[in-house]
Design a protein around this motif. Structure first.
Motif, PDB file in Angstrom:
ATOM      1  N   GLY A 278       0.859  -1.476  -0.144  1.00 49.87           N
ATOM      2  CA  GLY A 278       0.275  -0.242   0.081  1.00 49.87           C
ATOM      3  C   GLY A 278       1.195   1.153  -0.040  1.00 49.87           C
ATOM      4  N   ARG A 279       1.921   1.456   0.445  1.00 49.40           N
ATOM      5  CA  ARG A 279       2.905   2.534   0.386  1.00 49.40           C
ATOM      6  C   ARG A 279       3.529   2.603  -0.452  1.00 49.40           C
ATOM      7  NH1 ARG A 279       4.215   3.559   6.663  1.00 49.40           N
ATOM      8  NH2 ARG A 279       3.523   2.297   7.515  1.00 49.40           N
ATOM      9  N   SER A 280       4.341   1.306  -1.532  1.00 46.21           N
ATOM     10  CA  SER A 280       4.641   1.432  -2.592  1.00 46.21           C
ATOM     11  C   SER A 280       3.967   2.187  -3.345  1.00 46.21           C
ATOM     12  CB  SER A 280       5.280   0.329  -2.914  1.00 46.21           C
ATOM     13  OG  SER A 280       5.923  -0.345  -1.595  1.00 46.21           O
ATOM     14  N   PHE A 281       2.502   1.621  -3.547  1.00 43.56           N
ATOM     15  CA  PHE A 281       1.872   2.492  -4.241  1.00 43.56           C
ATOM     16  C   PHE A 281       1.478   3.102  -4.405  1.00 43.56           C
ATOM     17  CE2 PHE A 281      -3.044   2.610  -6.285  1.00 43.56           C
ATOM     18  CZ  PHE A 281      -2.610   2.120  -7.449  1.00 43.56           C
ATOM     19  N   SER A 282       1.468   4.120  -2.982  1.00 47.61           N
ATOM     20  CA  SER A 282       0.825   5.626  -3.206  1.00 47.61           C
ATOM     21  C   SER A 282       2.597   6.479  -3.298  1.00 47.61           C
ATOM     22  CB  SER A 282       0.851   5.457  -1.078  1.00 47.61           C
ATOM     23  OG  SER A 282      -0.254   5.130  -1.302  1.00 47.61           O
ATOM     24  N   VAL A 283       2.950   5.611  -3.584  1.00 46.82           N
ATOM     25  CA  VAL A 283       4.847   6.544  -3.756  1.00 46.82           C
ATOM     26  C   VAL A 283       4.408   6.115  -5.542  1.00 46.82           C
ATOM     27  CG1 VAL A 283       7.036   6.313  -3.313  1.00 46.82           C
ATOM     28  CG2 VAL A 283       5.716   5.953  -1.109  1.00 46.82           C
ATOM     29  N   GLY A 284       4.302   5.191  -5.641  1.00 44.65           N
ATOM     30  CA  GLY A 284       4.560   5.493  -6.949  1.00 44.65           C
ATOM     31  C   GLY A 284       3.423   6.489  -7.758  1.00 44.65           C
ATOM     32  N   MET A 285       1.566   6.287  -6.949  1.00 43.12           N
ATOM     33  CA  MET A 285       1.154   7.247  -8.075  1.00 43.12           C
ATOM     34  C   MET A 285       1.392   9.030  -7.580  1.00 43.12           C
ATOM     35  SD  MET A 285      -1.127   5.399  -9.170  1.00 43.12           S
ATOM     36  CE  MET A 285      -2.400   6.545  -9.632  1.00 43.12           C
TER      37      MET A 285
ATOM     38  N   MET B  80       9.975  14.111  -5.395  1.00 42.50           N
ATOM     39  CA  MET B  80       8.309  13.958  -3.823  1.00 42.50           C
ATOM     40  C   MET B  80       8.559  12.062  -3.946  1.00 42.50           C
ATOM     41  SD  MET B  80       7.117  16.862  -3.417  1.00 42.50           S
ATOM     42  CE  MET B  80       5.505  16.168  -2.512  1.00 42.50           C
ATOM     43  N   GLN B  81       8.694  11.486  -4.727  1.00 44.30           N
ATOM     44  CA  GLN B  81       8.949  10.258  -4.064  1.00 44.30           C
ATOM     45  C   GLN B  81       9.247   9.882  -2.396  1.00 44.30           C
ATOM     46  OE1 GLN B  81       9.627   8.057  -7.730  1.00 44.30           O
ATOM     47  NE2 GLN B  81       7.772   7.078  -7.611  1.00 44.30           N
TER      48      GLN B  81
ATOM     49  N   MET C  50       8.850   9.296   0.756  1.00 48.81           N
ATOM     50  CA  MET C  50       8.724   7.715   1.523  1.00 48.81           C
ATOM     51  C   MET C  50      10.051   8.234   2.866  1.00 48.81           C
ATOM     52  SD  MET C  50      10.651   5.954  -1.733  1.00 48.81           S
ATOM     53  CE  MET C  50      11.058   4.192  -1.091  1.00 48.81           C
ATOM     54  N   ARG C  51      10.428   9.750   3.107  1.00 53.05           N
ATOM     55  CA  ARG C  51      10.803   9.719   4.459  1.00 53.05           C
ATOM     56  C   ARG C  51       9.994   9.456   5.255  1.00 53.05           C
ATOM     57  NH1 ARG C  51      12.516  10.329   8.441  1.00 53.05           N
ATOM     58  NH2 ARG C  51      14.765  11.444   9.065  1.00 53.05           N
ATOM     59  N   LYS C  52       8.463  10.322   5.076  1.00 49.83           N
ATOM     60  CA  LYS C  52       8.174  10.695   5.973  1.00 49.83           C
ATOM     61  C   LYS C  52       7.173  10.074   6.339  1.00 49.83           C
ATOM     62  CE  LYS C  52       4.618  14.245   5.572  1.00 49.83           C
ATOM     63  NZ  LYS C  52       3.589  15.107   5.271  1.00 49.83           N
ATOM     64  N   MET C  53       7.369   8.530   5.669  1.00 45.49           N
ATOM     65  CA  MET C  53       6.733   7.545   6.069  1.00 45.49           C
ATOM     66  C   MET C  53       7.531   6.512   7.080  1.00 45.49           C
ATOM     67  SD  MET C  53       4.815   5.797   2.587  1.00 45.49           S
ATOM     68  CE  MET C  53       3.452   6.146   1.906  1.00 45.49           C
ATOM     69  N   GLY C  54       8.799   7.203   7.259  1.00 45.40           N
ATOM     70  CA  GLY C  54       9.585   6.581   7.871  1.00 45.40           C
ATOM     71  C   GLY C  54      10.841   5.779   7.441  1.00 45.40           C
ATOM     72  N   MET C  55      11.373   6.220   6.373  1.00 42.74           N
ATOM     73  CA  MET C  55      12.472   5.739   5.126  1.00 42.74           C
ATOM     74  C   MET C  55      13.669   6.385   5.555  1.00 42.74           C
ATOM     75  SD  MET C  55      12.945   3.799   1.748  1.00 42.74           S
ATOM     76  CE  MET C  55      11.751   2.240   1.867  1.00 42.74           C
TER      77      MET C  55
ATOM     78  N   ASP D 202       1.512   6.992   9.830  1.00 46.43           N
ATOM     79  CA  ASP D 202       2.646   6.885  10.945  1.00 46.43           C
ATOM     80  C   ASP D 202       3.331   6.577  10.694  1.00 46.43           C
ATOM     81  OD1 ASP D 202       0.787   5.050   9.524  1.00 46.43           O
ATOM     82  OD2 ASP D 202       1.277   3.110  10.742  1.00 46.43           O
ATOM     83  N   PRO D 203       5.086   6.857  10.837  1.00 42.08           N
ATOM     84  CA  PRO D 203       6.250   5.632   9.966  1.00 42.08           C
ATOM     85  C   PRO D 203       6.654   4.360  10.438  1.00 42.08           C
ATOM     86  CG  PRO D 203       7.153   8.438  11.011  1.00 42.08           C
ATOM     87  CD  PRO D 203       5.838   7.634  11.672  1.00 42.08           C
ATOM     88  N   ILE D 204       7.043   3.566   9.205  1.00 46.27           N
ATOM     89  CA  ILE D 204       7.146   2.044   9.813  1.00 46.27           C
ATOM     90  C   ILE D 204       9.324   1.613  10.902  1.00 46.27           C
ATOM     91  CG2 ILE D 204       6.675   1.612   7.475  1.00 46.27           C
ATOM     92  CD1 ILE D 204      10.096   1.615   7.328  1.00 46.27           C
ATOM     93  N   VAL D 205       8.153   1.775  11.929  1.00 49.55           N
ATOM     94  CA  VAL D 205       9.341   0.889  13.116  1.00 49.55           C
ATOM     95  C   VAL D 205      10.589  -0.045  12.791  1.00 49.55           C
ATOM     96  CG1 VAL D 205       7.532   1.566  14.600  1.00 49.55           C
ATOM     97  CG2 VAL D 205       7.434  -0.761  14.113  1.00 49.55           C
ATOM     98  N   SER D 206       9.854  -0.728  11.557  1.00 48.74           N
ATOM     99  CA  SER D 206      11.166  -1.972  11.489  1.00 48.74           C
ATOM    100  C   SER D 206      12.325  -1.327  11.530  1.00 48.74           C
ATOM    101  CB  SER D 206      11.009  -3.050  10.254  1.00 48.74           C
ATOM    102  OG  SER D 206      10.157  -2.353   9.658  1.00 48.74           O
TER     103      SER D 206
END
Length: 350
Positions: free
Chosen positions: A83-90, A108-109, A113-118, A342-346
């Protein structure tokens, strides 16, 4: 209310100008030719199943974009989700459509991705590898089609050889430089400096130091990306294979539109080749969404197939391949901001 509206307009002014420009070009074609008359005639005879296939192909291209990004993301972050990857692609499709030379998509991608925690470096590496693999596949794909259909397009399209050769040389040179830079940074630096000095001598490059710095920085991004992503041959083979399918689906859209117009004389391989060439030519247009260049190149390459229906064909093609990207890219940009805040925590793979 009025203040909010003015603020929204100022914030999205560039996007609005882009849409108005592109829509203006389409309307100009429609109303200054027989396009509006032809469109009315075609609508009455339109085959909806073929039009559905053209839309489905565009949607599958979006899905495959997300799939490829997800393959690269989970290579570094195993708990990353599709879901995250699809949103980034769009989001990439959206900002590539509204910025000159499609330059806004990748930054922007990375930002998303940075805002998602990467980690920013890892996000940049993923996007860099994705961009490079797509360019490699696109050039190889075009080379095969040029070899297959060269004679046909040489005899059917004026200046075809010049446009195609320039496009292939430009893209191939960049790919070769990236590959060489990954093998030997020193050798690549010498080649780049020599070429820039030569261009400066010919008065074709006014600021050689600045040009060298920009090229060197871009090459370093790909170099750092290759070190972070590692040497996973299987991963790259899968990514490139999926990209071949993605480019093929995108290249089939004009053919499906053609069949929806109740036409069937043109070979499918020839129309796929024509779309690949249109994509290559459009990449040179500096306007957002390649406005004007995309429509013009489609007219040149597909006019022989659609004949009097070429203007309605351009209209449908741009709606499916451009305006849909903006519309649904905007929707998923909004969804991503709300759903994936919510940033990923892994911890990423090291």
């Amino acid at each position: 209310m009025a203040a909010k509206l003015r603020k929204a307009i100022r914030k999205n002014l560039f996007v609005i100008i882009t849409l108005v420009l592109s829509a203006g070009i389409l309307l100009y074609f429609l109303f200054t030719t027989d396009g509006i008359v032809a469109l009315g005639e075609i609508v009455l005879k339109l085959k909806p199943q073929w039009l559905f296939l053209s839309i489905l192909s565009a949607v599958l291209c979006w899905v495959l974009e997300g799939f490829v990004l997800n393959l690269l993301c989970i290579h570094l972050y195993p708990q990353w989700r599709f879901g995250r990857s699809f949103s980034v692609g769009m989001i990439g499709f959206l900002y590539s459509a509204v910025t000159p030379f499609s330059t806004g998509g990748q930054p922007m991608q990375i930002y998303t991705m940075r805002k998602m925690g990467m980690d920013t470096g890892k996000a940049g590496s993923i996007i860099a590898v994705k961009t490079l693999t797509y360019q490699v596949v696109m050039v190889l794909y075009s080379l095969v089609l040029v070899a297959m259909k060269l004679h046909f397009f040489q005899t059917s399209v004026s200046n075809f050889s010049f446009v195609t050769i320039i496009g292939l040389i430009t893209n191939s040179t960049f790919i070769v430089l990236v590959m060489l830079f990954m093998i030997s940074e020193m050798t690549t630096d010498k080649i780049v400096k020599t070429v820039i000095r030569f261009l400066h001598y010919l008065k074709l490059c006014r600021h050689p130091e600045e040009r060298y710095a920009r090229i060197h920085n871009q090459l370093e991004i790909f170099h750092d990306a290759s070190k972070l992503m590692g040497k996973s041959t299987r991963l790259y083979v899968v990514v490139m294979s999926v990209t071949v399918v993605q480019i093929t689906l995108n290249s089939l859209i004009p053919y499906f539109i053609y069949r929806s117009f109740n036409m069937n004389a043109a070979p499918i391989t020839t129309m796929v080749a024509a779309q690949a060439f249109v994509a290559m030519v459009s990449a040179f247009v500096p306007l957002p969404g390649a406005s004007g260049g995309a429509e013009g190149s489609f007219y040149i390459f597909f006019g022989m197939f659609f004949k009097s229906a070429i203007i309605p064909a351009i209209l449908l093609w741009r709606i499916i391949t451009y305006y849909f990207n903006i519309l649904f890219g905007g929707i998923f940009a909004y969804v991503a901001e709300k759903k994936y805040n919510d940033p990923i925590v892994s911890e990423p793979n090291e």
